[in-house]
Design an enzyme around this catalytic site. Structure first.
Site, PDB file in Angstrom:
ATOM      1  N   LYS A  80     -11.298  13.570 -12.370  1.00 54.23           N
ATOM      2  CA  LYS A  80     -11.575  12.473 -13.310  1.00 54.23           C
ATOM      3  C   LYS A  80     -12.240  13.045 -14.563  1.00 54.23           C
ATOM      4  O   LYS A  80     -13.149  13.881 -14.461  1.00 54.23           O
ATOM      5  CB  LYS A  80     -12.476  11.435 -12.627  1.00 54.23           C
ATOM      6  CG  LYS A  80     -12.676  10.150 -13.421  1.00 54.23           C
ATOM      7  CD  LYS A  80     -13.490   9.126 -12.614  1.00 54.23           C
ATOM      8  CE  LYS A  80     -13.642   7.799 -13.354  1.00 54.23           C
ATOM      9  NZ  LYS A  80     -14.475   6.844 -12.597  1.00 54.23           N
ATOM     10  N   SER A 155     -12.479   2.247 -12.492  1.00 51.86           N
ATOM     11  CA  SER A 155     -12.157   3.023 -13.663  1.00 51.86           C
ATOM     12  C   SER A 155     -11.329   4.277 -13.373  1.00 51.86           C
ATOM     13  O   SER A 155     -10.686   4.816 -14.270  1.00 51.86           O
ATOM     14  CB  SER A 155     -13.458   3.461 -14.362  1.00 51.86           C
ATOM     15  OG  SER A 155     -14.254   4.253 -13.505  1.00 51.86           O
ATOM     16  N   SER A 179     -15.433   2.001  -8.618  1.00 50.62           N
ATOM     17  CA  SER A 179     -14.359   2.744  -9.288  1.00 50.62           C
ATOM     18  C   SER A 179     -13.692   3.850  -8.484  1.00 50.62           C
ATOM     19  O   SER A 179     -12.717   4.426  -8.942  1.00 50.62           O
ATOM     20  CB  SER A 179     -14.880   3.331 -10.589  1.00 50.62           C
ATOM     21  OG  SER A 179     -15.013   2.303 -11.524  1.00 50.62           O
TER      22      SER A 179
HETATM   23  N1  GLN Z   1     -15.457  -2.103 -12.539  1.00 51.42           N
HETATM   24  C1  GLN Z   1     -16.870  -1.888 -12.573  1.00 51.42           C
HETATM   25  C2  GLN Z   1     -17.332  -1.876 -13.999  1.00 51.42           C
HETATM   26  O1  GLN Z   1     -16.556  -2.159 -14.832  1.00 51.42           O
HETATM   27  C3  GLN Z   1     -17.227  -0.622 -11.856  1.00 51.42           C
HETATM   28  C4  GLN Z   1     -16.987   0.598 -12.657  1.00 51.42           C
HETATM   29  C5  GLN Z   1     -17.328   1.850 -11.941  1.00 51.42           C
HETATM   30  O2  GLN Z   1     -17.523   1.879 -10.721  1.00 51.42           O
HETATM   31  N2  GLN Z   1     -17.415   2.918 -12.690  1.00 51.42           N
HETATM   32  O3  GLN Z   1     -18.440  -1.590 -14.303  1.00 51.42           O
END
Ligand code: GLN
Length: 497
Positions: A80, A155, A179
């Protein structure tokens, strides 16, 4: 001939160790696959062909000299784009870091390299890991390999899509609110958020530091365990890193024995908003655990109802502070520096041009929630809710060994469907956020396909902090039982691109 891209990481490592194939051949097969299909999927932001081949050659050289290889030596991985990689661009999916080449490796990157894991490149993600669909990337969306018109989760959608399209057998994600797990659920892959502090955050670009956690992604539970073992461990460079032995995750993944294990079904994770097919597959998994000898009970965690609201105050608050460092002076983009403007003006123009709408929205929300006069009402209250959620978990884990729920309320939704509706987007993490707020360990693994749309459904398993091995024990049991009954959703019914 075996298609090297279809093997699991464990199989690949065994074939390299036995000399049946070489790390270079494996790397080339994956680089070819990327060249052939990633234009359609867009899992990668950057492919490091030279670096990957050099790392693979080093593994083959070691083997030729008779040196002992690690359990994942020569296995390719998609990283990532939130972890720094020395000499290789790191953007966090943002324009503000476009062109930035980090001068150092994150601890996790270093550990991957030390294990002989071959980093193929950096994967697409929502900007600064804010999102649930990868649509917030400044570099364009990623498609879900099951249906390219749908989201691969976020994400870490690039990492999950790379796995599901056989561009890499291993990947790394980060999980602040889901994410790792939500992308795993919607792409039929396995993703683990280890206990908070189990994997170093040094060199991982910060979003919400009290929640952020890097972790392993793979196509099988055993592969995830092998990767977990390679990246976990105490790091003096990260002050929140846990100084405790890594739980026996690989041993647990190989055992998969759940007889006598107490499994709690979280009552609050059901009802309105949950897709029928998701609940059907989830109920099948619970039934399966019962058949495997687990003792299943229902538990109630009433404060989980407020988790989403608390998260969307805490995470923006922390991000408003963490992202202050992107000032146009230190790294990446600089806008308007024509010799006539003050540093403040350049910073302001750079942030205006470099951050996307979701990042700006959260910086504003967080700054507001932390401002004097509102601090107690918003940030302070959210922290209290966080304590209540932790207590709910403590109570539940007094009665059961693990908790289970669907990972996400729905299967992958179409690209664009929630892009202009942040509230609808936030709902994707309804079930995953509580584990981040409490710092527990959690996994998502495939539990079949939803009958109404034929798309993957994820089962979430949550374990107490430092008991990450329980995830792998339960995950391995469910995976084996599902595979015996219906075949592995990804390994056998894999979408062909
Ligand atoms: N979808 C969540 C957010 O938008 C979690 C994101 C994440 O775990 N990085 O914050």
């Amino acid at each position: 001939m075996t298609d090297l891209t279809r093997l699991t990481a464990a199989e690949t490592a065994a074939k390299i160790a036995s000399g049946e194939t070489s790390a270079v051949e494996v790397a080339k097969a994956h680089l070819d696959r990327i060249a052939a299909i990633d234009e359609k999927v867009h899992a990668f932001l950057h492919v490091d062909t030279e670096g990957a081949l050099a790392a693979a050659r080093a593994v083959d050289g070691k083997r030729a000299k008779g040196e002992k290889l690690g359990p994942l030596a020569g296995v390719p991985l998609a990283l990532k784009d939130i972890f720094t990689t020395e000499g290789v661009p790191t953007t966090v999916g943002s324009k503000i870091l476009e062109g930035w080449i980090p001068p150092y490796d994150a601890t996790l990157t270093r550990k991957l390299k030390d294990a002989g894991i071959v980093i193929l490149g950096k994967t697409n993600m929502d900007e600064f890991a804010m999102g649930s669909s990868t649509e917030n990337s400044a570099y364009g969306p990623t498609g879900n390999p099951w249906d390219l018109t749908r989201i691969p989760g976020g994400s870490g959608g690039g990492s999950s899509a790379a796995l599901a399209s056989f561009q890499a057998p291993l990947a790394i994600g980060t999980d602040t609110g889901g994410s790792i797990r939500q992308p795993a659920a919607v792409t039929g892959t396995v993703g683990v958020k280890p206990t908070y502090g189990a994997v170093s955050r040094y060199g991982m670009v910060a979003f919400s530091s009290s929640l952020d956690q890097g972790g392993p992604c793979a196509r099988t539970v055993l592969d995830a365990a092998l990767l977990h073992e390679a990246i976990a461990g105490h790091d003096p460079l990260d002050s929140t890193s846990i100084d405790a032995p890594v739980p026996p995750v690989v041993e647990a993944a190989r055992s998969g024995d759940v007889r006598g294990l107490r499994v709690g079904v979280v009552k609050e994770f059901a009802g309105e908003g949950y897709q029928a097919g998701v609940m059907e597959r989830f109920n099948d998994s619970v039934e399966m655990l019962r058949e495997l000898g687990a003792e299943v009970v229902e538990v109630s965690c009433p404060s989980f109802t407020y988790a989403l609201a608390a998260y969307y105050l805490i995470a923006p608050s922390e991000c408003s502070s963490n992202l202050a460092r992107f000032d146009g002076l230190r790294y990446g983009l600089r806008t308007g520096d024509d010799g006539t403007r003050s540093a403040e003006e350049v910073t302001s123009l750079t942030r205006e041009a470099g951050f996307g709408p979701e990042v700006k929205r959260r910086i504003m929300l967080g700054t507001y929630a932390l401002s004097s006069g509102y601090y107690d009402a918003y940030y302070g209250s959210a922290q209290k809710v966080r304590t209540l959620i932790t207590r709910d978990f403590e109570r539940a884990f007094g009665e059961v060994d693990v908790l289970v729920s669907p990972t996400t309320p729905t299967t992958a939704f179409p690209i664009g469907e929630r892009a202009d509706d942040p509230m609808a987007m936030y709902l994707a993490d309804l079930c995953t956020i509580p584990a981040n707020l409490a710092g527990n360990a959690a996994m998502s693994l495939p539990c079949g396909l939803a009958p109404e749309d034929g798309l993957p459904v994820g089962l979430q398993i949550i374990a107490p902090a430092l008991a990450d091995d329980r995830l792998y024990r339960v995950g391995a049991a469910v995976e084996a039982a599902f595979t015996a009954r219906w075949g592995h959703p990804l390994l056998e019914e894999a979408p062909t691109l």
